[in-house]
Design a protein around this motif. Structure first.
Motif, PDB file in Angstrom:
ATOM      1  N   PHE A 131      -1.044   7.574   1.489  1.00  0.00           N
ATOM      2  CA  PHE A 131      -1.814   7.449   0.250  1.00  0.00           C
ATOM      3  C   PHE A 131      -2.547   6.125   0.206  1.00  0.00           C
ATOM      4  N   SER A 132      -3.582   6.096  -0.606  1.00  0.00           N
ATOM      5  CA  SER A 132      -4.350   4.888  -0.848  1.00  0.00           C
ATOM      6  C   SER A 132      -4.478   4.716  -2.356  1.00  0.00           C
ATOM      7  N   TRP A 133      -4.314   3.489  -2.833  1.00  0.00           N
ATOM      8  CA  TRP A 133      -4.227   3.247  -4.279  1.00  0.00           C
ATOM      9  C   TRP A 133      -5.165   2.108  -4.661  1.00  0.00           C
ATOM     10  N   ARG A 134      -6.045   2.373  -5.633  1.00  0.00           N
ATOM     11  CA  ARG A 134      -6.913   1.339  -6.208  1.00  0.00           C
ATOM     12  C   ARG A 134      -6.494   1.107  -7.655  1.00  0.00           C
ATOM     13  N   HIS A 135      -6.201  -0.166  -7.979  1.00  0.00           N
ATOM     14  CA  HIS A 135      -5.854  -0.511  -9.361  1.00  0.00           C
ATOM     15  C   HIS A 135      -6.806  -1.586  -9.867  1.00  0.00           C
ATOM     16  N   PHE A 136      -7.154  -1.495 -11.159  1.00  0.00           N
ATOM     17  CA  PHE A 136      -8.076  -2.435 -11.779  1.00  0.00           C
ATOM     18  C   PHE A 136      -7.389  -3.080 -12.978  1.00  0.00           C
ATOM     19  N   ALA A 137      -7.469  -4.417 -13.055  1.00  0.00           N
ATOM     20  CA  ALA A 137      -6.718  -5.118 -14.095  1.00  0.00           C
ATOM     21  C   ALA A 137      -7.348  -6.469 -14.385  1.00  0.00           C
ATOM     22  N   ARG A 138      -6.894  -7.096 -15.469  1.00  0.00           N
ATOM     23  CA  ARG A 138      -7.237  -8.489 -15.731  1.00  0.00           C
ATOM     24  C   ARG A 138      -6.370  -9.370 -14.843  1.00  0.00           C
ATOM     25  N   ALA A 139      -6.976 -10.383 -14.254  1.00  0.00           N
ATOM     26  CA  ALA A 139      -6.233 -11.274 -13.368  1.00  0.00           C
ATOM     27  C   ALA A 139      -5.089 -11.961 -14.107  1.00  0.00           C
ATOM     28  N   SER A 140      -5.299 -12.236 -15.388  1.00  0.00           N
ATOM     29  CA  SER A 140      -4.280 -12.935 -16.159  1.00  0.00           C
ATOM     30  C   SER A 140      -3.001 -12.124 -16.327  1.00  0.00           C
ATOM     31  N   ASP A 141      -3.120 -10.797 -16.256  1.00  0.00           N
ATOM     32  CA  ASP A 141      -1.952  -9.930 -16.419  1.00  0.00           C
ATOM     33  C   ASP A 141      -1.309  -9.542 -15.092  1.00  0.00           C
ATOM     34  N   PHE A 142      -2.153  -9.402 -14.051  1.00  0.00           N
ATOM     35  CA  PHE A 142      -1.668  -8.680 -12.886  1.00  0.00           C
ATOM     36  C   PHE A 142      -0.613  -9.414 -12.083  1.00  0.00           C
ATOM     37  N   ALA A 143      -0.700 -10.733 -11.983  1.00  0.00           N
ATOM     38  CA  ALA A 143       0.301 -11.460 -11.186  1.00  0.00           C
ATOM     39  C   ALA A 143       1.706 -11.195 -11.715  1.00  0.00           C
ATOM     40  N   GLN A 144       1.871 -11.243 -13.036  1.00  0.00           N
ATOM     41  CA  GLN A 144       3.186 -10.975 -13.620  1.00  0.00           C
ATOM     42  C   GLN A 144       3.579  -9.512 -13.450  1.00  0.00           C
ATOM     43  N   LEU A 145       2.606  -8.622 -13.597  1.00  0.00           N
ATOM     44  CA  LEU A 145       2.885  -7.193 -13.466  1.00  0.00           C
ATOM     45  C   LEU A 145       3.285  -6.849 -12.034  1.00  0.00           C
ATOM     46  N   HIS A 146       2.613  -7.448 -11.064  1.00  0.00           N
ATOM     47  CA  HIS A 146       2.924  -7.220  -9.649  1.00  0.00           C
ATOM     48  C   HIS A 146       4.377  -7.569  -9.361  1.00  0.00           C
ATOM     49  N   ASP A 147       4.831  -8.655  -9.942  1.00  0.00           N
ATOM     50  CA  ASP A 147       6.213  -9.095  -9.734  1.00  0.00           C
ATOM     51  C   ASP A 147       7.191  -8.205 -10.503  1.00  0.00           C
ATOM     52  N   ALA A 148       6.872  -7.914 -11.772  1.00  0.00           N
ATOM     53  CA  ALA A 148       7.790  -7.144 -12.619  1.00  0.00           C
ATOM     54  C   ALA A 148       8.011  -5.735 -12.100  1.00  0.00           C
ATOM     55  N   LEU A 149       6.981  -5.108 -11.544  1.00  0.00           N
ATOM     56  CA  LEU A 149       7.079  -3.731 -11.058  1.00  0.00           C
ATOM     57  C   LEU A 149       7.365  -3.662  -9.557  1.00  0.00           C
ATOM     58  N   SER A 150       7.609  -4.819  -8.938  1.00  0.00           N
ATOM     59  CA  SER A 150       7.912  -4.877  -7.492  1.00  0.00           C
ATOM     60  C   SER A 150       6.854  -4.154  -6.669  1.00  0.00           C
ATOM     61  N   LEU A 151       5.600  -4.451  -6.950  1.00  0.00           N
ATOM     62  CA  LEU A 151       4.496  -3.756  -6.291  1.00  0.00           C
ATOM     63  C   LEU A 151       4.279  -4.228  -4.861  1.00  0.00           C
ATOM     64  N   ASP A 152       4.964  -5.283  -4.437  1.00  0.00           N
ATOM     65  CA  ASP A 152       4.790  -5.774  -3.074  1.00  0.00           C
ATOM     66  C   ASP A 152       5.131  -4.717  -2.035  1.00  0.00           C
ATOM     67  N   LYS A 153       6.020  -3.772  -2.376  1.00  0.00           N
ATOM     68  CA  LYS A 153       6.386  -2.727  -1.411  1.00  0.00           C
ATOM     69  C   LYS A 153       5.234  -1.763  -1.144  1.00  0.00           C
ATOM     70  N   PHE A 154       4.176  -1.817  -1.978  1.00  0.00           N
ATOM     71  CA  PHE A 154       3.029  -0.927  -1.799  1.00  0.00           C
ATOM     72  C   PHE A 154       1.801  -1.685  -1.305  1.00  0.00           C
ATOM     73  N   ASP A 155       1.965  -2.936  -0.903  1.00  0.00           N
ATOM     74  CA  ASP A 155       0.814  -3.769  -0.551  1.00  0.00           C
ATOM     75  C   ASP A 155      -0.048  -3.161   0.545  1.00  0.00           C
ATOM     76  N   ALA A 156       0.557  -2.398   1.446  1.00  0.00           N
ATOM     77  CA  ALA A 156      -0.224  -1.800   2.540  1.00  0.00           C
ATOM     78  C   ALA A 156      -1.195  -0.739   2.032  1.00  0.00           C
ATOM     79  N   ALA A 157      -0.859  -0.099   0.917  1.00  0.00           N
ATOM     80  CA  ALA A 157      -1.704   0.970   0.384  1.00  0.00           C
ATOM     81  C   ALA A 157      -2.504   0.550  -0.839  1.00  0.00           C
ATOM     82  N   LEU A 158      -2.089  -0.553  -1.485  1.00  0.00           N
ATOM     83  CA  LEU A 158      -2.639  -0.945  -2.780  1.00  0.00           C
ATOM     84  C   LEU A 158      -3.732  -1.998  -2.641  1.00  0.00           C
TER      85      LEU A 158
END
Length: 312
Positions: A131-158
């Motif tokens: 799969f391939s995933w595109r997400h759009f967000a405000r920079a001010s929110d996303f750093a915290q969201l990336h950490d809170a939702l453990s999105l690092d495991k999807f970095d190859a697709a995101l």
């Protein structure tokens, strides 16, 4: 179901991530990626929130709640909660199911629309599907969201686009679709205009693909709505739905009890079966295929062109 709020994490000024544990059993019921739950908010109104955790983790359920500027009390009251308090929630329901289609899957999300897409990413990763995933967000929110939702495991697709203009978002969507011309499954969640852009460009670039979207706001009511008659096949009753009345309210007025949740055409809990007639769909739940077949409707927001016959 009674749940305990085990933690609340602030993500920017308007978002809170709630982690819930069941008070009645060690594990939650399993849920499918894309599913949501009804939450009885402290304000006494029921709201729907997508489950944004890993479907394989039944010890915890997670929901992301955005404080709405025009809130009628639901999101405001959720933001007043603290860890250690309890919430009543419903069983998981899914109006945004991840199809078992072969090949690569394309995921698009914007803002808080990331929530059901996260669970899809978990499921696709666990099953080894591409799969391939595109997400759009405000920079001010996303750093915290990336950490809170453990999105690092999807970095190859995101791939994340932050603080982009509308035109930049549209161009990114077009490029993502063009780079995956063989894809036959597209999923999108976010603001209405964003989902419209994904659907329209998918139709142009990937005409054979199935596009599924999910929104969290009701469709605008038609100011030219007309009254219409409804026949209830099982009880052999006929009733009239007034111009400024919903079908759901008309059924209740005539003693017909229908389960309901949000009553805004978002949750899908009031869907009923149509035997005959043409439905004017105003919901955000049914797929395009279900609407075309004309055999289901959400009586809280949808109406009819002429007479309807219902399986009631």
């Amino acid at each position: 179901m009674k749940t305990l709020i085990t933690s609340i994490r602030d993500i920017g000024p308007d978002l809170k991530l709630f982690a819930l544990a069941s008070c009645d059993r060690p594990l939650f019921p399993s849920f499918e990626p894309g599913a949501h739950i009804d939450v009885l908010t402290p304000a006494g109104v029921t709201r729907q929130y997508s489950l944004c955790g890993d479907p394989c983790d039944r010890r915890t359920q997670s929901i992301l709640v955005k404080r709405q500027a025009a809130s009628r009390g639901g999101s405001d009251s959720m933001h007043s909660l603290t860890s250690g308090q309890t919430l009543e929630i419903g069983q998981p329901r899914n109006a945004f199911a991840l199809r078992n289609d072969p090949g690569k899957q394309l995921l698009f999300s914007a803002g808080v629309g990331i929530t059901p897409i996260v669970s899809m990413a978990h499921a696709l990763t666990a099953s080894g599907r591409d799969f391939s995933w595109r997400h759009f967000a405000r920079a001010s929110d996303f750093a915290q969201l990336h950490d809170a939702l453990s999105l690092d495991k999807f970095d190859a697709a995101l791939t994340v686009g932050t603080d982009l203009s509308r035109d930049q978002i549209v161009r990114t969507i077009e490029c993502a679709l063009s780079a995956n011309i063989a894809c036959r499954s597209v999923y999108a969640c976010g603001p209405a205009g964003f989902m419209t852009a994904v659907a329209e460009h998918s139709a142009q670039i990937l005409p054979d693909a199935t596009v599924r979207t999910e929104g969290f706001a009701p469709a605008a009511a038609d100011p030219a709505s007309r009254s219409f008659p409804v026949h209830l096949a099982r009880s052999n009753k006929t009733l009239d739905v007034a111009q400024q009345e919903t079908l759901l309210d008309a059924l209740r007025r005539n003693g017909v009890v229908i389960a309901s949740g949000c009553e805004q055409g978002v949750c899908g809990s009031c869907v009923i079966e149509v035997l005959e007639g043409t439905v004017l769909h105003n919901d955000e739940v049914l797929s395009n295929e279900e609407r075309d077949v004309q055999r289901l409707m959400c009586p809280c927001v949808s109406r009819a062109q002429g007479r309807l016959t219902l399986n009631l």
